[in-house]
Motif scaffolding. Sequence first.
Motif, short mmCIF file in Angstrom:
data_model
loop_
_atom_site.label_atom_id
_atom_site.label_comp_id
_atom_site.label_asym_id
_atom_site.label_seq_id
_atom_site.Cartn_x
_atom_site.Cartn_y
_atom_site.Cartn_z
N MET A 1 0.84 -1.20 0.00
CA MET A 1 0.00 0.00 0.00
C MET A 1 0.87 1.24 0.00
SD MET A 1 -2.91 1.16 2.77
CE MET A 1 -3.92 -0.27 2.42
N ASN A 2 0.56 2.20 -0.87
CA ASN A 2 1.33 3.43 -0.98
C ASN A 2 0.55 4.64 -0.51
OD1 ASN A 2 3.57 2.15 -2.06
ND2 ASN A 2 3.11 2.72 -4.17
N LEU A 3 1.29 5.64 -0.06
CA LEU A 3 0.74 6.95 0.25
C LEU A 3 1.40 7.97 -0.66
CD1 LEU A 3 0.84 6.67 4.12
CD2 LEU A 3 -1.23 7.19 2.83
N ASP A 52 5.35 0.40 4.35
CA ASP A 52 6.51 -0.26 4.96
C ASP A 52 7.71 0.68 5.05
OD1 ASP A 52 5.10 -2.61 5.32
OD2 ASP A 52 5.89 -3.56 3.50
N ASP A 53 7.98 1.41 3.96
CA ASP A 53 9.15 2.29 3.96
C ASP A 53 8.96 3.48 4.91
OD1 ASP A 53 10.47 0.69 2.16
OD2 ASP A 53 10.01 1.91 0.40
N LEU A 54 7.75 4.01 4.95
CA LEU A 54 7.48 5.10 5.89
C LEU A 54 7.62 4.62 7.33
CD1 LEU A 54 4.42 6.85 4.21
CD2 LEU A 54 6.63 7.91 4.69
N GLY A 81 -4.31 4.15 4.12
CA GLY A 81 -2.86 4.06 4.23
C GLY A 81 -2.34 4.59 5.55
N LEU A 82 -2.93 5.68 6.04
CA LEU A 82 -2.48 6.25 7.31
C LEU A 82 -2.87 5.38 8.49
CD1 LEU A 82 -3.16 10.05 6.67
CD2 LEU A 82 -0.96 8.84 6.64
N ALA A 83 -4.02 4.73 8.42
CA ALA A 83 -4.40 3.78 9.47
C ALA A 83 -3.42 2.62 9.49
CB ALA A 83 -5.83 3.29 9.25
N ALA A 84 -3.05 2.12 8.31
CA ALA A 84 -2.09 1.02 8.23
C ALA A 84 -0.73 1.45 8.75
CB ALA A 84 -1.98 0.53 6.79
#
Length: 210
Positions: A1-3, A52-54, A81-84
């Motif tokens: 998942m990306n942001l 994952d990277d964030l 994405g922010l919840a994840a």
Amino acid sequence: MNLSVSRIADRTEVLGPGIRAALWVRGCPLNCTGCISAEDIPFEGGTPWSVDDLAARFLSLPDEVTGITFSGGEPMAQAAGLAALTDRIRAVRDWSVMAYSGFTLTHLRRHGSDDQRALLSRLDVLVDGPYVRAQHAPLRWRGSRNQGLHYLTDRHRPDERDDFAGLEFAVDDGRISWIGVPPVAGFRSNFENAMRTQGVNFSVEGPDVS
């Protein structure tokens, strides 16, 4: 998942309780007049970051950093994405999580999507409501009087003070950047014009207070 990300700050003391990181996401559907981060309104142009990277970046920060603030843009536009990301961080470190949203708390609870309510359920602090330039005021962590400051959990005690929390400035290789919610309307344009007259480069690291 990306942001889709606009900016990242590894350390700040002016966007929420204590020492925190900050993440500005790209894109906002509200387009509030006078938004301090107008460049973050379009959904195009952000930098894609995987959750994952964030998470790895934030988890590498020193122990003095004990929370993160989501701004933008509109965090609720990338709620899943922010919840994840919140879950990935909290699986390792029990961080405080704060967000800005132009949507009101009432709207999110009554009409928010499942993803938006999932993110809301993970927040300790929410600044809600659209920025209204005519109601600009030097308030703690927010830009106009209509915006609410909601403590959604018992992690933080409401601050008895409700005044300007300050701005942070940094100079790196001749470029000035700043973080914070300005105490006066029109700060950004006045600041940028002043920097231009001095031949100084600048970049904004402020939140979208819409």
